[in-house]
Design a protein around this motif. Structure first.
Motif, mmCIF file in Angstrom:
data_model
loop_
_atom_site.group_PDB
_atom_site.id
_atom_site.type_symbol
_atom_site.label_atom_id
_atom_site.label_comp_id
_atom_site.label_asym_id
_atom_site.label_seq_id
_atom_site.Cartn_x
_atom_site.Cartn_y
_atom_site.Cartn_z
ATOM 1 N N PRO A 261 0.840 -1.213 0.000
ATOM 2 C CA PRO A 261 0.000 0.000 0.000
ATOM 3 C C PRO A 261 0.866 1.251 0.000
ATOM 4 N N PRO A 289 -5.572 2.290 0.333
ATOM 5 C CA PRO A 289 -5.520 0.907 0.817
ATOM 6 C C PRO A 289 -5.013 0.817 2.255
ATOM 7 N N VAL A 292 -3.369 -5.139 2.130
ATOM 8 C CA VAL A 292 -3.165 -5.651 0.774
ATOM 9 C C VAL A 292 -2.700 -7.092 0.965
ATOM 10 N N VAL A 303 -7.857 -6.217 -1.293
ATOM 11 C CA VAL A 303 -7.536 -4.917 -0.707
ATOM 12 C C VAL A 303 -8.770 -4.346 -0.020
#
Length: 388
Positions: A261, A289, A292, A303
């Motif tokens: 991210p 995000p 992840v 995500v």
């Protein structure tokens, strides 16, 4: 005849037990953050087995497991550390070890549990069987200031890695003698906020909140040193407001690439570990995000997002590096956890007081479990992985 009688009596006693015999391989826990409680669940039937109360402030709780998956070590925000027997659904030991704690780790041999603390900043080591204190390591950096500790992870060779937020350092801690830990200190960059270890235990990566880029340590190198990677990903553009810190602990290694991210971006960065951790691609996303996470076979990356997009989940196909599914399963998706072989994923829906289970091949809902303000979901398969 004596042996037959013993076998018969043993079988009769076991069949009369209130708690059925089971292994621990498909067990897991769901944190109910508002109640200081956790659920014990099993992934095969997707059912709740029991609840355990009295775990304190779980507003930022994390969990690690014993080697055999029987015991969960729960780190509470209030500094509480609890050892929970998943088969008997009870707290066996509990200590108040700090004023503010955000997680911990368990060593490669499963003998030592380590807590990372904000207040006072430092790391404390405990015997995994008894929670007897073994060592207290103040997080005093080379600048002689005390720091919050983040990114604590177990490493091969009975070592730990950790990052010091204010001091901008990475520490490698040898705890072969847990009462006399040995520390190697490295400068990392401005405000490391989290850290991760690759599945093979070779690389430690720390995200930097105070600047673009990440700090990377090759754990096979002697002496080790931290170097910068991905330092130009935000250059020339204004970062977006950060509503929730990304969690590198929920990162992904897939197709030989690291999927990370990006701070203040609506993107996932793809770095090629075989090519010096250079940026290989970016994937545009619906929001900022937080986690992840790669499916165990590494074909998909899932995500979730910070506010105001925290009701959205997106799925990336790692072969094409394209978003192949955008879902809106519920409000406030805080965490995701894959079953051991990845046929299903569990999503915590904080604002809807439930956990959703989805098929990762068809994206259909498989089950819904009620839960009070659920946050972290942790399965015992983590016991067999570094940095989890």
């Amino acid at each position: 005849m004596k042996y037959l009688l013993v076998a018969f009596l043993t079988g009769a006693l076991l069949s009369g037990c209130a708690m059925p015999l089971r292994g621990t391989g498909d067990l897991g826990v769901i944190i109910e953050r508002a109640e200081g409680r956790m659920q014990i669940v099993e992934t095969t039937g997707m059912t709740q087995l029991a609840t355990v109360d009295g775990l304190g402030d779980l507003s930022h709780a994390s969990v690690v497991f014993s080697r055999d998956g029987r015991f969960a070590y729960v780190f509470g925000r209030d500094g509480g550390l609890s050892r929970v027997d998943l088969l008997q659904a009870r707290v066996t030991h509990r200590v108040m070890q700090a004023g503010n704690s955000i997680g911990g780790a368990i060593t490669q041999d499963g003998r030592v549990v380590a807590a990372q603390n904000y207040a006072p900043g430092g790391i404390k080591l405990f015997d995994a069987a008894t929670l007897e204190p073994l060592a207290d390591i103040p997080a005093i950096g080379m600048d002689r200031k005390r720091s919050k500790v983040v990114g604590l992870a177990d490493l091969p060779g009975q070592r730990l890695a950790a990052s010091l937020f204010e001091s901008g350092e990475i520490w490698l801690i040898d705890i072969k003698d847990p009462r006399n830990p040995q520390i190697t200190r490295m400068r990392a960059g401005r405000e490391p906020y989290d850290g991760l270890v690759t599945p093979d235990g070779r690389w430690y990566v720390a995200g930097l909140f105070g600047e673009d880029g990440l700090a990377l340590v090759d754990l096979w190198q002697s002496p080790p040193e931290a170097r910068r990677i991905l330092s130009g990903y935000g250059r020339g553009t204004e970062p977006l407001p950060v509503y929730k810190m990304p969690h590198l602990r929920g990162w992904a290694m897939a197709q030989g690439m690291a999927w990370l991210p990006a701070i203040g971006r609506h993107e996932v960065l793809v770095a090629d570990a075989a090519q010096g951790w250079k940026e290989s691609a970016r994937v545009a996303l619906a929001g900022q995000p937080v986690f992840v996470m790669a499916r165990p076979d590494a074909r998909q990356v899932w995500v979730n997002f910070a506010f105001p997009d925290n009701g959205t989940v997106q799925v990336i196909d790692t072969a094409t590096r394209q978003v192949v599914r955008t879902m809106h399963p519920c409000r406030g998706v805080l965490h995701m956890e894959f079953t051991p072989k990845g046929e299903a994923v569990w999503l915590s829906c904080r604002d809807d007081n439930r956990v959703e289970v989805y098929d990762t091949a068809t994206f259909t809902r498989l089950a819904t479990l009620p839960a009070d303000n659920p946050s972290g979901i942790f399965f015992t398969v983590r016991a067999q992985r570094f940095g989890m």
